[in-house]
Scaffold this active site. Structure first.
Site, short mmCIF file in Angstrom:
data_model
loop_
_atom_site.label_atom_id
_atom_site.label_comp_id
_atom_site.label_asym_id
_atom_site.label_seq_id
_atom_site.Cartn_x
_atom_site.Cartn_y
_atom_site.Cartn_z
N GLU A 46 13.96 20.84 -38.34
CA GLU A 46 13.59 22.14 -37.87
C GLU A 46 14.46 22.94 -38.76
O GLU A 46 15.26 22.72 -39.30
CB GLU A 46 14.01 22.24 -36.40
CG GLU A 46 15.55 21.92 -35.95
CD GLU A 46 15.95 23.10 -35.20
OE1 GLU A 46 15.84 24.19 -35.52
OE2 GLU A 46 16.88 22.54 -34.31
N LYS B 119 13.50 34.31 -35.83
CA LYS B 119 13.63 33.03 -34.83
C LYS B 119 12.60 32.75 -34.53
O LYS B 119 11.98 33.28 -33.57
CB LYS B 119 14.80 33.17 -33.82
CG LYS B 119 14.99 31.95 -33.05
CD LYS B 119 16.11 31.85 -32.06
CE LYS B 119 15.99 31.03 -30.83
NZ LYS B 119 16.91 31.28 -30.06
N VAL C 176 12.79 24.16 -32.01
CA VAL C 176 12.24 22.75 -31.63
C VAL C 176 10.85 22.84 -31.43
O VAL C 176 9.91 22.15 -31.67
CB VAL C 176 13.16 22.18 -30.59
CG1 VAL C 176 12.62 20.92 -30.21
CG2 VAL C 176 14.52 21.65 -31.16
N ASP D 190 15.77 31.36 -17.41
CA ASP D 190 16.06 31.39 -19.08
C ASP D 190 15.80 29.83 -19.35
O ASP D 190 16.86 29.22 -19.51
CB ASP D 190 17.30 31.88 -19.55
CG ASP D 190 17.11 31.94 -21.13
OD1 ASP D 190 16.21 31.22 -21.78
OD2 ASP D 190 18.02 32.66 -21.65
N SER E 133 14.42 27.25 -21.97
CA SER E 133 13.74 27.03 -23.22
C SER E 133 12.29 26.78 -23.43
O SER E 133 11.94 25.56 -22.64
CB SER E 133 14.61 26.10 -24.27
OG SER E 133 14.12 26.11 -25.49
N ALA E 134 11.40 27.25 -24.18
CA ALA E 134 9.95 26.82 -24.52
C ALA E 134 10.17 25.44 -25.08
O ALA E 134 9.16 24.62 -24.95
CB ALA E 134 9.26 27.71 -25.51
N ASP E 135 11.39 24.83 -25.59
CA ASP E 135 11.45 23.75 -26.02
C ASP E 135 10.91 22.64 -25.05
O ASP E 135 10.39 21.60 -25.49
CB ASP E 135 12.92 23.28 -26.64
CG ASP E 135 13.40 23.95 -27.81
OD1 ASP E 135 12.73 24.82 -28.41
OD2 ASP E 135 14.54 23.76 -28.19
N LYS F 281 21.90 21.15 -26.17
CA LYS F 281 22.89 21.79 -26.50
C LYS F 281 23.95 22.09 -25.08
O LYS F 281 23.56 22.37 -24.32
CB LYS F 281 22.75 23.24 -27.17
CG LYS F 281 22.26 23.01 -28.63
CD LYS F 281 22.28 24.30 -29.31
CE LYS F 281 20.86 25.04 -28.74
NZ LYS F 281 19.77 24.49 -29.37
N1 PSU Z 1 20.17 22.74 -32.61
C1 PSU Z 1 21.22 23.03 -33.36
N2 PSU Z 1 21.30 24.46 -33.79
C2 PSU Z 1 20.30 25.57 -33.40
C3 PSU Z 1 19.31 24.96 -32.57
C4 PSU Z 1 19.24 23.74 -32.14
O1 PSU Z 1 21.92 22.40 -33.88
O2 PSU Z 1 20.43 26.42 -33.66
C5 PSU Z 1 18.08 25.94 -31.94
C6 PSU Z 1 16.81 25.02 -32.10
O3 PSU Z 1 15.85 25.45 -32.99
C7 PSU Z 1 16.19 25.29 -30.57
C8 PSU Z 1 16.88 26.65 -30.25
O4 PSU Z 1 14.94 25.17 -30.63
O5 PSU Z 1 18.02 26.51 -30.86
C9 PSU Z 1 16.71 26.81 -28.78
O6 PSU Z 1 16.83 28.28 -28.63
P1 PSU Z 1 16.29 28.81 -27.38
O7 PSU Z 1 17.43 28.50 -26.33
O8 PSU Z 1 16.39 30.55 -27.44
O9 PSU Z 1 14.95 28.37 -26.72
MN MN Z 2 16.02 31.35 -23.82
#
Ligand code: PSU
Ligand code: MN
Length: 296
Positions: A21, A82, A102, A132, A134-136, A153
């Site tokens: 990614e 992003k 992701v 909140d 994630s779309a992941d 994370k």
């Molecule tokens: N893993 C990392 N660093 C990052 C991310 C993942 O070590 O920056 C990113 C990934 O691309 C993941 C995103 O999909 O953070 C999630 O963001 P959000 O919580 O806004 O969906």
């Molecule tokens: Mn989010």
């Protein structure tokens, strides 16, 4: 969508390919570490005998596999987007450049025929903000590839994240562990429902998933290498402080994850960055071994 010549050839030959990614390049890591790590991840995948396919959007073109010059351009782009799933149409239509999360990387990699994808930590449900999500997580439910990560994370509500993955029908596999890894810490203390100890065991699950006609990813969670890990109690204290800072500053939405990662790096004098790098490299290596096993 453009597949690089090298990746296209590997896919045609049925050779192992690992998607990587790029939101971590544009939004997860500071410069110049981002480019260094992006290169290192590609090198590790090659070392293991697979072809790396870094996924990103360059001037509106979704790319599967970047040339060295394209990787550098992405790492140095001014004001990159992003790009998650909902952003893809606009970023392409407006010919912008961005790093794919992701969710967006999974979609593009699967569309190109790539079967294995490595990242750092997936997104999930945020602490104190159950709205909140994630779309992941939804991409994991609907995209049949293998995703290798170090868990979700640590800034997230991990229990809530695991529950949501269960609801969505996503198999979560501990790789050599019975505990859900917590990104920069080896264990969150939460049990992980499934376990695999070898690349072949993961490959067998992926084949069974395909034979069953299921659409979810196999989420392989690998603990960070011991020597780079941050003890969970210690990580927790720093995360709680960073989450409180984000709250006080009114930071949310797509900015929340990048904000928390950078505040944690500052608060720990770069220790979380070194840990992030170590787990990314370890995940890329593991993903390459799984990709090799899948081609056998
Ligand atoms: N893993 C990392 N660093 C990052 C991310 C993942 O070590 O920056 C990113 C990934 O691309 C993941 C995103 O999909 O953070 C999630 O963001 P959000 O919580 O806004 O969906
Ligand atoms: Mn989010």
């Amino acid at each position: 969508m453009k597949v690089s010549p090298e990746v296209a050839e590997a896919l045609t030959d049925g050779a192992p390919v690992v998607a990587l990614e790029s939101a971590l390049i544009t939004h997860g890591l500071p410069r110049p570490l981002n480019l260094e790590v992006a290169r290192e991840l590609e090198a590790v995948v090659r070392e293991e005998g697979a072809t790396p396919a870094t996924v990103a959007i360059l001037d509106g073109v979704p790319r599967i596999g970047l040339s060295p010059a394209q990787l550098e351009a992405l790492a140095q782009a001014s004001d990159p987007a992003k790009v998650s799933l909902r952003d893809l149409p606009a970023v392409v239509a407006q010919k912008r450049t961005g790093g794919t999360t992701v969710a967006a990387t999974m979609h593009l990699a699967h569309r190109a025929g790539v079967r294995v994808f490595a990242t750092g930590g997936i997104g999930g449900v945020h602490r104190g903000h159950p709205e909140d999500v994630s779309a992941d997580l939804f991409a994991l439910a609907s995209t049949p590839i293998v995703v290798v990560c170090a868990g979700a994370k640590a800034i997230l509500d991990l229990g809530h994240t695991l529950e949501t993955l269960e609801t969505l029908g996503v198999p979560v596999v501990g790789y050599g562990t019975d505990a859900f890894p917590a990104f920069t810490s080896r264990s969150s203390g939460l049990p992980v429902p499934l376990r695999a100890d070898t690349p072949a065991e993961v490959a067998a699950m992926a084949r069974a998933r395909d034979a069953l006609g299921l659409q979810a990813a196999i989420l392989v969670t690998v603990p960070i290498p011991e020597e780079a890990a941050i003890p969970w109690e210690e990580a927790q204290a720093e995360i709680e402080a960073a989450v409180a800072e984000a709250e006080a500053q009114g930071i949310g939405g797509r900015d929340l994850t990048p904000y928390l990662l950078s505040r944690l790096a500052e608060r720990t004098q770069g220790r979380t960055l070194a840990a992030n790098r170590a787990l990314l490299v370890n995940n890329a290596r593991t993903a390459a071994r799984i990709a090799l096993s899948l081609t056998r």
